[in-house]
Design a protein around this motif. Structure first.
Motif, PDB file in Angstrom:
ATOM      1  N   ASP A   2      85.143  45.214  36.752  1.00  0.00           N
ATOM      2  CA  ASP A   2      86.445  44.570  36.666  1.00  0.00           C
ATOM      3  C   ASP A   2      86.522  43.423  37.652  1.00  0.00           C
ATOM      4  OD1 ASP A   2      87.230  46.354  34.810  1.00  0.00           O
ATOM      5  OD2 ASP A   2      88.424  47.610  36.154  1.00  0.00           O
ATOM      6  N   ALA A   3      87.305  42.415  37.298  1.00  0.00           N
ATOM      7  CA  ALA A   3      87.529  41.280  38.196  1.00  0.00           C
ATOM      8  C   ALA A   3      88.648  41.624  39.156  1.00  0.00           C
ATOM      9  CB  ALA A   3      87.878  40.034  37.394  1.00  0.00           C
ATOM     10  N   ARG A   9      87.646  42.013  32.722  1.00  0.00           N
ATOM     11  CA  ARG A   9      86.212  42.075  32.901  1.00  0.00           C
ATOM     12  C   ARG A   9      85.724  40.858  33.687  1.00  0.00           C
ATOM     13  NH1 ARG A   9      86.587  39.800  27.839  1.00  0.00           N
ATOM     14  NH2 ARG A   9      85.169  38.086  27.347  1.00  0.00           N
ATOM     15  N   SER A  10      84.685  41.066  34.487  1.00  0.00           N
ATOM     16  CA  SER A  10      84.103  39.976  35.249  1.00  0.00           C
ATOM     17  C   SER A  10      82.855  39.496  34.545  1.00  0.00           C
ATOM     18  CB  SER A  10      83.753  40.480  36.659  1.00  0.00           C
ATOM     19  OG  SER A  10      83.093  39.482  37.397  1.00  0.00           O
ATOM     20  N   ASP A  11      82.766  38.211  34.250  1.00  0.00           N
ATOM     21  CA  ASP A  11      81.563  37.651  33.676  1.00  0.00           C
ATOM     22  C   ASP A  11      81.365  36.256  34.240  1.00  0.00           C
ATOM     23  OD1 ASP A  11      83.337  36.010  32.268  1.00  0.00           O
ATOM     24  OD2 ASP A  11      83.191  37.192  30.435  1.00  0.00           O
ATOM     25  N   THR A  12      80.276  35.650  33.862  1.00  0.00           N
ATOM     26  CA  THR A  12      79.928  34.350  34.430  1.00  0.00           C
ATOM     27  C   THR A  12      80.975  33.298  34.110  1.00  0.00           C
ATOM     28  OG1 THR A  12      77.576  34.888  34.269  1.00  0.00           O
ATOM     29  CG2 THR A  12      78.163  32.566  34.519  1.00  0.00           C
ATOM     30  N   ARG A  13      81.474  33.283  32.880  1.00  0.00           N
ATOM     31  CA  ARG A  13      82.450  32.270  32.503  1.00  0.00           C
ATOM     32  C   ARG A  13      83.731  32.390  33.304  1.00  0.00           C
ATOM     33  NH1 ARG A  13      82.908  32.587  26.093  1.00  0.00           N
ATOM     34  NH2 ARG A  13      83.088  34.769  26.691  1.00  0.00           N
ATOM     35  N   SER A  64      87.326  29.399  28.786  1.00  0.00           N
ATOM     36  CA  SER A  64      86.446  28.638  27.902  1.00  0.00           C
ATOM     37  C   SER A  64      87.295  27.977  26.828  1.00  0.00           C
ATOM     38  CB  SER A  64      85.394  29.549  27.259  1.00  0.00           C
ATOM     39  OG  SER A  64      86.010  30.507  26.411  1.00  0.00           O
TER      40      SER A  64
END
Length: 244
Positions: A2-3, A9-13, A64
């Motif tokens: 988690d962010a 959710r935590s991801d690169t974007r 994005s």
């Protein structure tokens, strides 16, 4: 993962978008508080994200995609006043303007992913955390300067210059060495620059004959970005300064 423990959710974007925004100046603990209750929303290409006249506070971070803010005249003409790219915040002014109603509409030009923050959470933190207040002041200052800079771009430029500016805003690098492509119809481009399709067709024909752009079905390829940028920057070259 988690962010910031917010259920987002935590991801690169997402990480890249936060880092590119004014929220990137916050320390991890403060950022986690700002993101409390946040959720990710997906807006498909062509969808209306916020409608003109819509009331209430809102604040989103573009993860994005690409958004366009536009205003409309009573006779149906529209004019783009801002493009929001990944890392841009939208809606911050609505946190502090009471009452607030959308002065224009917000559209997703391509499939877009937004982080929707909780307005009450962000507003409360701005009152008690100087780092959050400074981040929002920086954002609002940037917006004021950008909107003032739009005045000569909308009022004192030719249609060709406005077309050049909007194409450069919209264009994205395509994989496989296909160059810069703005995925926009001629009608939507006409709406964005505040004119009619026939005028845009004429100006694009001139740009096409000069090998600056190439037109296709629903897209315009920029063959000579440098030349197009020269057209777009002619107003800036006159020495006009929004801070003067």
């Amino acid at each position: 993962m988690d962010a910031g423990g917010t259920g987002v959710r935590s991801d690169t974007r997402l990480a890249n978008a936060i880092a590119a925004s004014h929220l990137g100046s916050l320390d991890p603990g403060c950022l986690a508080q700002v993101m409390a209750g946040a959720r990710i929303r997906n807006d498909p290409a062509g969808s209306l994200v916020r409608r003109i006249g819509e009331g209430g506070s809102h604040v989103e971070l573009v993860i994005s995609g690409l958004l366009r803010a536009e205003v409309s005249s009573p006779d149906g003409r529209s004019l783009a006043i801002r493009y929001a790219h990944p890392g841009d915040l939208v809606g911050v002014a609505s946190l502090f303007a009471r009452p607030y109603v959308m002065p224009g509409s917000l559209h997703a030009l391509v499939d877009s992913e937004l982080l929707e923050l909780q307005p009450d959470v962000v507003r409360r933190l701005a009152r008690h955390e100087i780092a959050v207040a400074n981040a929002l002041i920086d954002e609002l200052s940037e917006r004021v300067v950008a909107f003032v800079a739009e005045i000569p771009g909308s009022a004192f430029t030719t249609v060709r210059q406005r077309i050049a500016r909007h194409l450069l805003h919209l264009a994205t690098e395509q994989p496989g060495g296909q160059g810069l492509v703005a995925r926009v119809t001629q009608q939507r481009l006409a709406d964005a620059v505040g004119t009619v399709r026939e005028v845009v067709v004429r100006e694009l024909r001139g740009l096409r004959e000069e090998r600056v752009v190439e037109t296709g079905s629903g897209s315009i390829t920029i063959l000579d970005p440098g030349r197009l940028a020269e057209d777009a920057d002619e107003t800036i070259a006159t020495g006009w300064n929004p801070g003067s």
